[in-house]
Design a protein around this motif. Structure first.
Motif, PDB file in Angstrom:
ATOM      1  N   UNK A 123       1.898  17.546  40.841  1.00 35.63           N
ATOM      2  CA  UNK A 123       1.461  18.297  39.670  1.00 35.63           C
ATOM      3  C   UNK A 123       1.159  17.288  38.568  1.00 35.63           C
ATOM      4  N   UNK A 124      -0.056  17.309  38.005  1.00 30.56           N
ATOM      5  CA  UNK A 124      -0.419  16.288  37.003  1.00 30.56           C
ATOM      6  C   UNK A 124       0.374  16.444  35.712  1.00 30.56           C
ATOM      7  N   UNK A 125       0.782  15.292  35.157  1.00 30.22           N
ATOM      8  CA  UNK A 125       1.519  15.310  33.895  1.00 30.22           C
ATOM      9  C   UNK A 125       0.940  14.252  32.960  1.00 30.22           C
ATOM     10  N   UNK A 126       0.924  14.638  31.682  1.00 31.75           N
ATOM     11  CA  UNK A 126       0.435  13.764  30.616  1.00 31.75           C
ATOM     12  C   UNK A 126       1.542  13.604  29.588  1.00 31.75           C
ATOM     13  N   UNK A 127       2.008  12.375  29.400  1.00 27.78           N
ATOM     14  CA  UNK A 127       3.019  12.076  28.393  1.00 27.78           C
ATOM     15  C   UNK A 127       2.321  11.451  27.189  1.00 27.78           C
TER      16      UNK A 127
END
Length: 934
Positions: free
Chosen positions: A696-700
């Motif tokens: 699942x793509x995540x952006x911090x």
């Protein structure tokens, strides 16, 4: 010695070949209309090119060479010389301006219509690169008798014009008169063609002097021009094309088109005239392929003979060069070798070097020849050595690779700067505009042009609209106001109007396309459409990762401690997230922050698992790193079995047109459109294998500090680059931890919110600070726009002028060097490039960065030239003042490629002082500025 009539006929003969073998069908059609019918444009072009140097038939020019002046006097043509040498210098009068005055007088005497005379004389008066005003043409007081002299000068001048006119097939001068006054943009293109023909015909290697009038003839000139053309290997693009059918897309790209790509091509088919296509689609949607497919349709329908593809940076131009060549190879294998790469560091692109080698060139010796900017205004010294077998050359003709000529090549990939330079008030700007006319222009990532750069982009679009050049603009995230401004500027140019308010229609949906052109009666026409994306919306978790931001009064120790803590937080995060393997991209907004993060992560993961990419590596090293990163993280990246990991730390270089695919992204806060661009590097390709925890793509998002009951604080570098207004507004749309952004479906809404006027976007406790930031930004934008206008090609209020007269009058010139031009169009202080060399341990001799010996004076053996030039690095603009004091090494003076290069000499530890700054170069970190005492 070369007789003037010989040069005029040679130039006309070259112009005939340009018509036959170089000009786009659209240009030939436009010139036929101007000249009064089919087949009449060719002799008109030959006449315009041939007449350019008629001003040399004056005492003002003939007196400059004493031996030739004696011969002219002996023939009974006299003039009055100034009494003193100083007076002679003050009395010098330019032959191009004298020619403009002569042509104006003689065409008026031949009863040409005033409107036709008015547009022709600036082509003669401006053929050395700048268009004077009518006032400039007046004979200076100290140059009286330098135009007509004494004796039979008027008869001679009339004879020169009459002989040229008859040789080209016109019975008399009045017969040459065009029937239609061309648009100002077509005049600019014609001016560039005049300069091109003049430069070719002035090359003494191919046009030897003729000193006998009896040897002169147009047939002789045509033979000389033909021989020169063959040796130079000049050619146009693909010529007339049939409109491609539906099967063409799969033939070119090896796959069936997606719905959005079909939509774009269909919009190109529906346009009623040359116009603008604005394509907005998410990252990875295939906008490039759609644009190239649309280019074929537009070229076939509207007679374009080539393409210019403009990218935001040098780094993004290099992969586009490959993609464009692959497309042309599928279209016609003979065309792929004719693509020119146009940016200052192309000599370090391996594919470009191979192309030159296949074309019979030594790329090491060719570096200087491809320098588009540093060759001054000398049109002859810029020409590289001509290949012996140019007819078989499998590379762009060398002539196109000299100074200011790059856009004349039939197929060009380069930075958007090349187009912006064509909108500046600079010498020989007509060559750049002539290179764009007759092509389809494709510009990618147009949202990357800030308010300052946009002034030049909008000016260029005005000229392209008037020139009837089809333009395709690509963006993933284009604010609506920017879209309207782009389309309106193009249509205003097409209508030849200073103000041209139009209602650009909006459309729901994304991806989407907006096509605009002028219909009958100069009425704007539009076609808009939207389609579904090729993949379903992807929910991307957006997770804030705040950090402590030191205040403006913080000590250097406090700033260092805050930076170290921020790096540790990122390191802890990645150790956890990559525990089972995978890839991560970390984007920092400054080189210093990227270097700091890299050192922390390298200490945790080791050299093999961490890479660093930014703009402060040497050009050779940066090219190597870019290729390596694309190989490791590109669409065909190697599989990482087990717990294999890779982390790429980069600056904004990874933001645009950088086809890498990471499992996870950590990024400094940036304006929302740029955040979305960065997000396009995560889960970019659906078929990539990923660890279970990273599916699942995540952006911090980091680079800011949350503050209770007031607006957040931002790291200094981010605020300096992007301003507080957009950062605040973007922070206002960041979801709470664990919430999602829907991509691509939610992209238009996010962009419209941040760039719109939504007062409720910011929390109540932020609004006072937000209003103040917005006001500051508006003032700054206005100042930047106004500062750009002093360099713009056309001043406000003059877009409806009918001719080119006085185009260069007043205002500021951006200059001709790459540094000055880039500073002019990118609103930056003029930055300086230096070549890094090192002293040996004893400090007696010089070495390359790789340790290979130079001499005590810095002599460079031919086999080391690439290595030395590859050690070029661009310094931050804050060092410009100190860097300008640097000089070449002693042995470099007079060297063709090193003579103007500044050397920064490093000691044995690769350190150097520059003013008060301590610099160090490291192969892993690039150029570093060291803190005092470190």
């Amino acid at each position: 010695m070369n007789l003037l009539m010989s040069h005029l006929l040679d130039t006309s003969a070259v112009a005939e070949l340009m018509w036959d073998r170089f000009l786009a069908p659209s240009t030939r059609e436009a010139l036929d209309i101007v000249a009064g019918g089919a087949g009449r444009g060719r002799p008109l072009l030959a006449w315009l090119c041939g007449v350019h140097d008629c001003g040399k038939a004056t005492p003002a020019h003939q007196r400059l060479w004493s031996e030739g002046a004696d011969l002219v006097r002996a023939a009974g043509l006299a003039w009055r010389e100034p009494l003193a040498a100083a007076g002679a210098k003050r009395s010098r009068w330019r032959h191009d301006w004298a020619g403009g005055l002569l042509v104006r007088e003689m065409l008026s005497a031949a009863r040409w219509e005033p409107g036709q005379v008015d547009w022709v004389w600036p082509l003669v008066a401006g053929h050395h690169g700048a268009f004077p005003t009518l006032r400039d043409l007046r004979e200076p007081p100290r140059s009286k008798s330098q135009l007509k002299g004494t004796g039979r000068w008027p008869e001679v001048q009339q004879a020169v014009l009459d002989v040229l006119t008859r040789e080209l097939g016109f019975a008399e001068l009045c017969e040459v008169q065009p029937q239609v006054v061309p648009s100002r943009a077509l005049q600019m293109q014609l001016s560039g063609l005049v300069v091109m023909a003049d430069w070719i015909a002035s090359d003494e290697r191919h046009f030897t002097g003729i000193d006998d009038l009896g040897s002169l003839s147009l047939n002789g000139a045509r033979k000389r021009a033909q021989a020169a053309w063959e040796v130079l290997g000049l050619r146009g693009g693909w010529g007339a094309m049939a409109v491609p059918g539906p099967e063409a897309f799969e033939d070119r790209f090896g796959c069936s088109p997606r719905a959005s790509q079909v939509m774009v091509v269909e919009a190109a088919r529906r346009m009623g005239a040359p116009g603008m296509l604005v394509v907005e689609a998410p990252m990875g949607e295939g906008k490039t392929e759609a644009a190239l497919a649309a280019t074929e349709v537009l070229a076939a329908r509207f007679g374009a003979d080539g393409v210019f593809v403009g990218m935001p940076t040098q780094a993004t131009s290099d992969p586009m060069f490959t993609r464009t060549r692959n497309w042309l190879d599928a279209l016609d294998p003979r065309l792929a070798s004719q693509v020119a790469l146009l940016h200052g560091k192309r000599a370090f692109n391996s594919e470009w070097k191979r192309l030159l080698e296949d074309g019979g060139e030594d790329p090491g010796g060719f570096f200087g020849g491809v320098d588009e900017y540093g060759l001054g205004d000398d049109p002859y010294g810029a020409t590289a050595t001509v290949a012996e077998c140019a007819a078989e050359r499998q590379a762009p003709a060398e002539w196109f690779l000299g100074g200011k000529r790059g856009l004349l090549a039939p197929f060009v990939v380069g930075t958007v700067d090349q187009l912006l330079y064509a909108a500046t008030r600079t010498c020989h700007v007509m060559l750049r505009m002539a290179g764009l006319a007759g092509k389809v222009v494709v510009l990618d990532e147009v949202h990357a042009c800030d308010v300052y750069m946009s002034q030049f982009l909008l000016e260029a679009l005005r000229w392209l609209g008037q020139a009837r050049v089809p333009v395709v603009l690509l963006s993933a995230t284009l604010p609506p106001a920017q879209r309207r401004a782009l389309v309106t500027s193009y249509l205003a140019g097409a209508a030849s109007r200073e103000e041209f308010p139009v209602e650009v229609p909006e459309t729901e949906g994304y991806p989407r396309v907006t096509a605009g052109w002028l219909g009958e009666g100069s009425m704007p026409r539009f076609y808009v459409d939207a389609s579904r994306s090729w993949r379903d919306d992807l929910p991307v978790a957006v997770v804030p990762l705040p950090e402590e931001v030191p205040g403006p009064r913080a000590t250097s120790g406090e700033r260092n401690a805050s930076q170290a803590a921020a790096d540790v937080a990122v390191g802890d995060l990645l150790e956890k997230e990559l525990a089972d393997g995978g890839t991560a991209l970390v984007i920092r907004n400054s080189v210093a922050r990227a270097q700091s993060a890299y050192q922390e992560l390298r200490g945790r993961f080791g050299d093999e698992e961490v890479r660093l990419l930014h703009a402060r590596f040497t050009v050779a090293r940066r090219a190597e790193l870019s290729e390596e990163c694309l190989e490791l993280l590109g669409p065909k990246r190697p599989s990482r079995s087990g717990k294999g990991r890779l982390v790429l730390v980069a600056t904004q270089l990874a933001e645009q047109s950088f086809d890498v695919d990471a499992d996870l992204l950590v990024t400094d806060l940036a304006p929302v459109d740029l955040l979305l661009q960065r997000m396009g590097r995560v889960h970019r390709h659906a078929d990539t294998l990923r660890p279970e925890r990273l599916r699942e793509p995540r952006l911090y998002v980091t680079g800011f500090q949350v503050r209770e009951d007031r607006e957040p604080a931002f790291v200094y570098a981010s605020e300096k680059i992007y301003g507080r207004d957009l950062l605040l507004r973007t922070a206002g749309v960041l979801p709470a931890s664990g919430r999602w952004w829907s991509v691509p479906g939610g992209v238009p809404t996010l962009v419209e919110k941040v760039y719109g006027t939504h007062a409720e976007l910011l929390p109540g406790s932020w609004r006072s600070a937000g209003a103040h930031a917005a006001e500051e930004q508006a003032d700054a934008d206005q100042r930047r726009a106004e500062s750009a206008r002093e360099f713009l090609l056309t001043r406000h209020g003059e877009h409806e002028k009918p001719t080119l007269a006085g185009l260069h009058y007043g205002g500021a010139s951006a200059g001709s060097s790459e540094e000055r031009l880039q500073a002019a169009v990118r609103d930056g202080e003029e930055s300086v490039e230096v070549i890094l060399v090192a002293r040996n341990a004893e400090g007696e001799t010089f070495r390359t960065l790789r340790g290979r010996s130079l001499s005590i004076n810095g002599d460079v053996a031919p086999e080391l030239l690439d290595e030395v030039l590859g050690s070029t690095v661009r310094l931050p603009s804050k060092f410009t003042g100190d860097a300008l004091a640097l000089t070449p090494l002693p042995a470099w003076h007079g060297h063709p490629w090193l003579g103007r290069s500044r050397a920064l000499v490093l000691d044995g530890a690769r350190r150097a002082r520059l003013g008060t700054a301590a610099l160090r170069y490291d192969d892993l970190l690039g150029l570093c500025e060291e803190q005092a005492g470190s």
